[in-house]
Motif scaffolding. Structure first.
Motif, PDB file in Angstrom:
ATOM      1  N   SER A 178      -6.583  -2.797  -2.039  1.00  0.00           N
ATOM      2  CA  SER A 178      -7.146  -2.812  -0.678  1.00  0.00           C
ATOM      3  C   SER A 178      -8.667  -2.787  -0.727  1.00  0.00           C
ATOM      4  O   SER A 178      -9.339  -3.377   0.133  1.00  0.00           O
ATOM      5  N   GLU A 190      -6.755   0.376   5.076  1.00  0.00           N
ATOM      6  CA  GLU A 190      -6.851   1.801   4.749  1.00  0.00           C
ATOM      7  C   GLU A 190      -6.994   1.943   3.224  1.00  0.00           C
ATOM      8  O   GLU A 190      -6.257   1.316   2.458  1.00  0.00           O
ATOM      9  N   THR A 198      -1.058   1.662   1.117  1.00  0.00           N
ATOM     10  CA  THR A 198      -0.700   0.454   1.863  1.00  0.00           C
ATOM     11  C   THR A 198       0.818   0.362   1.971  1.00  0.00           C
ATOM     12  O   THR A 198       1.511   0.371   0.957  1.00  0.00           O
TER      13      THR A 198
HETATM   14 MG   LIG Z   1      -3.683  -0.498  -0.658  1.00  0.00          MG
END
Ligand SMILES: [Mg+2]
Ligand SMILES: Nc1nc2c(ncn2[C@@H]2O[C@H](COP(=O)(O)OP(=O)(O)OP(=O)(O)O)[C@@H](O)[C@H]2O)c(=O)[nH]1
Length: 324
Positions: A178, A190, A198
């Motif tokens: 992410s 996030e 995630t």
């Molecule tokens: Mg993630």
């Protein structure tokens, strides 16, 4: 595909309330007809409005939810993975059942009203009709509730941009997938220092000239085929069914061991997608660990990148290549 436009599914009472309210507010034209005829006309037109309002709003639900077989394969599998499909079909057909019956009952009731020779018969016919419809609606309440829950799941399905070059970020939990997405696109996923942050497919976009590139950040997976959960399956579906290339994020701080990450790398090979390695966290990892990952890539003739700007440039180059 965009499932965000599916309208909220309300409960049975809410649909009945609207139908009753709209039918009650239907103004009756002034006339010199006798009282019985006036009542008959008034009830017939209310009945019409009631039926139309209810059937229209239920039909909208049926039209909003997609037929599974008409969906692209990725969404078919996403539905299979996340939704009880038997119940889905049953829910939609139960709504159709109500719609068919409301229309039938309305016709029966209208016939009775036509023939009625007293106000009482008119009123009891209308009451009987309303009672039956209310009871049918009560019966489908659980299905309406299920469809609303399903809608909330579907609205988080990622929109896969048609014609875009699709890149999936894959790897163990917490390796920095992410973070990569947030650095190379304007997406704000996030990011937390714990595994399984995630829980869905995040995505962001960048451009390679005019070519749109969609980066899909998948939830972390663990290379354990037997105990795979719904979230992990979702990651594999994206890799298998929509990605053009895969960026395997390798974390040399070894919260998950080198061997485990290599195992996952080979596990993902089954999807037969061109896969490249991004080595994350080079700012904090031990040099010997980073070297171990680099050696692994070199030995296996894998392209690896350890700088996020280089990664962005590399992805754009790959996207342009595919267009040619
Ligand atoms: Mg993630
Ligand atoms: N120092 C440093 N920390 C990083 C780097 N990349 C990620 N992190 C940190 O590692 C943690 C996990 O990062 P995420 O991007 O959420 O990892 P993820 O792979 O998306 O994790 P899941 O969603 O659980 O699969 C966060 O605390 C990040 O700040 C990096 O290059 N350097």
């Amino acid at each position: 595909m965009n499932f965000q436009n599916i309208k909220q599914v309300k409960d049975a009472e809410a649909y009945l309330d609207v139908a009753f309210r709209k039918s009650r507010s239907k103004e009756q034209p002034k006339s010199r007809l006798d009282k019985l005829t006036r009542l008959r006309n008034a009830e017939l037109s209310k009945l019409d409005v009631f039926r139309n309002v209810l059937v229209d709003s239920l039909q909208k639900i049926i039209d909003d939810f997609p037929r599974i077989k008409e969906l692209p394969m990725f969404y078919q599998d996403m539905m299979r993975n996340n939704v009880d499909l038997d119940k889905y079909l049953k829910s939609l057909s139960s709504i159709k059942w109500v719609n068919d019956n409301v229309s039938k009952l309305q016709k029966d009731c209208a016939r009775k009203i036509f023939k009625a020779e007293s106000e009482e018969v008119i009123r009891t016919s209308v009451k009987g009709f309303q009672g039956r419809v209310a009871s049918m609606m009560k019966q489908i309440n659980k299905f309406l509730d299920f469809l609303e829950k399903t809608r909330r799941i579907m609205k988080d399905f990622p929109h896969i941009e048609e014609g875009a070059f699709i890149v999936c970020l894959a790897g163990f939990p917490n390796v920095g997938k992410s973070t990569v997405l947030s650095k190379i696109t304007s997406s704000k996923p996030e990011i937390k220092d714990y595994s399984f942050t995630t829980k869905n497919l995040n995505s962001g976009f960048l451009f390679a000239g005019l070519k749109k590139v969609q980066i899909i950040d998948t939830p972390g997976t663990l290379a354990r085929e037997d105990k795979m959960n719904v979230i992990e399956k979702m990651a594999y579906l994206a890799i298998k069914l929509v990605s053009n290339i895969v960026i395997f994020v390798f974390d040399p701080t070894y919260r998950y061991t080198f061997d485990d990450q290599v195992k996952l790398f080979y596990y993902l090979k089954q999807f037969d997608k061109e896969t490249f390695v991004y080595i994350s966290k080079t700012d904090i990892a031990d040099k010997k660990n980073i070297d171990q990952v680099i050696d692994f890539c070199t030995e296996n003739e894998l392209k690896y990148i350890s700088d996020v700007k280089d990664l962005s440039t590399f992805i754009k180059k790959e996207a342009r290549k595919k267009r040619e």
